[in-house]
Motif scaffolding. Structure first.
Motif, short mmCIF file in Angstrom:
data_model
loop_
_atom_site.label_atom_id
_atom_site.label_comp_id
_atom_site.label_asym_id
_atom_site.label_seq_id
_atom_site.Cartn_x
_atom_site.Cartn_y
_atom_site.Cartn_z
N GLY A 174 -19.47 -36.23 -55.10
CA GLY A 174 -19.36 -35.21 -56.14
C GLY A 174 -17.93 -34.99 -56.54
N ASN A 175 -17.70 -34.84 -57.83
CA ASN A 175 -16.38 -34.49 -58.36
C ASN A 175 -16.41 -32.98 -58.58
N GLY A 180 -11.87 -32.03 -56.54
CA GLY A 180 -11.89 -33.47 -56.77
C GLY A 180 -13.09 -34.10 -56.09
N TYR A 181 -12.98 -35.38 -55.79
CA TYR A 181 -14.11 -36.10 -55.18
C TYR A 181 -14.29 -35.71 -53.72
N VAL A 182 -15.54 -35.44 -53.37
CA VAL A 182 -15.89 -34.98 -52.03
C VAL A 182 -17.09 -35.79 -51.54
N ASP A 183 -17.08 -36.16 -50.26
CA ASP A 183 -18.22 -36.83 -49.65
C ASP A 183 -19.38 -35.85 -49.50
N ALA A 184 -20.58 -36.39 -49.37
CA ALA A 184 -21.76 -35.56 -49.12
C ALA A 184 -22.54 -36.12 -47.95
N LEU A 185 -23.13 -35.21 -47.20
CA LEU A 185 -23.98 -35.60 -46.08
C LEU A 185 -25.43 -35.65 -46.52
N GLN A 186 -26.18 -36.56 -45.90
CA GLN A 186 -27.62 -36.57 -46.04
C GLN A 186 -28.16 -36.13 -44.68
N LEU A 187 -28.99 -35.10 -44.70
CA LEU A 187 -29.48 -34.50 -43.47
C LEU A 187 -31.00 -34.55 -43.43
N TYR A 188 -31.56 -34.71 -42.23
CA TYR A 188 -32.99 -34.89 -42.05
C TYR A 188 -33.50 -33.95 -40.97
N ARG A 189 -34.68 -33.37 -41.21
CA ARG A 189 -35.30 -32.49 -40.21
C ARG A 189 -36.79 -32.82 -40.12
N ASP A 190 -37.21 -33.34 -38.98
CA ASP A 190 -38.62 -33.63 -38.72
C ASP A 190 -39.35 -32.30 -38.60
N LEU A 191 -40.45 -32.14 -39.34
CA LEU A 191 -41.20 -30.89 -39.30
C LEU A 191 -42.34 -30.89 -38.29
N SER A 192 -42.50 -31.99 -37.54
CA SER A 192 -43.55 -32.01 -36.52
C SER A 192 -43.10 -31.34 -35.23
#
Length: 193
Positions: A174-175, A180-192
């Protein structure tokens, strides 16, 4: 229902028992009501919150907004809100929707939005607890976030506290306004679990 992603809501639960729910925020003592989004009472406040967030330019990728684009993005599926008990004003909300179509529609995406003056009241924790609960009730099997910008430590902290694990990092995702430009995290949560 037309959606920003071009696919429909998961069939099944459309009404939720026990709502509205009254909550006293432990951090500030503020009394709020958690409920399903209602267009006639919540739209104006939620859209104003969204305009603040987009104008701030630091947590979502959108750089402009219209009422129509807000409806397509934030309100296209299940949306829940928090209202002040005394004034009935909506101070925040979240959506839950499929992150992908078809064979991957069991993965939900969520987005939280809080009015600026009510940030740091602990509302994000109450929201995330309910995101997890209601995503399960709707029938999703996991939550997956596409873009949690690394410059948003509050969101990262809340996600990790509630069992999200980092599964990816997008460089320069993302700008952002003033950053300025910033990294992004992808996060995961198992709902079981």
């Amino acid at each position: 229902m037309s959606t920003a992603y071009g696919f429909e809501c998961k069939p099944g639960v459309t009404t939720f028992e026990g709502l509205p729910e009254r909550i006293i925020l432990s951090k500030t003592g503020l009394e709020v009501e958690f409920d399903v989004y209602r267009d006639d009472t919540d739209f104006r406040d939620m859209y104003t919150i969204w305009e603040e967030i987009v104008d701030e330019g630091k947590t979502y990728p959108q750089d402009t907004t219209t009422e129509e684009s807000f409806r397509g993005y934030f309100l296209s599926h299940n949306c829940f809100v928090f209202r002040l008990v005394d004034t009935r004003r909506t101070i925040g909300g979240f959506y839950i929707k499929p992150n992908f179509p078809g064979r991957s529609a069991h993965l939900a995406n969520c987005g939280l939005a809080v009015k600026m003056e009510y940030r740091s009241h602990g509302l994000g924790h109450y929201m995330m607890e309910r995101v997890i609960k209601y995503a399960k009730l709707i029938g999703y099997e996991a939550l997956y976030t596409n873009l949690v910008f690394c410059s948003n430590p509050a969101s990262i902290t809340v996600c990790k506290k509630y069992g999200f694990v980092e599964v990816g990092r997008l460089p320069r995702a993302g700008n952002l306004k003033g950053l300025g430009y910033v990294d992004a995290l992808q996060l995961y949560r198992d709902l079981s679990v």
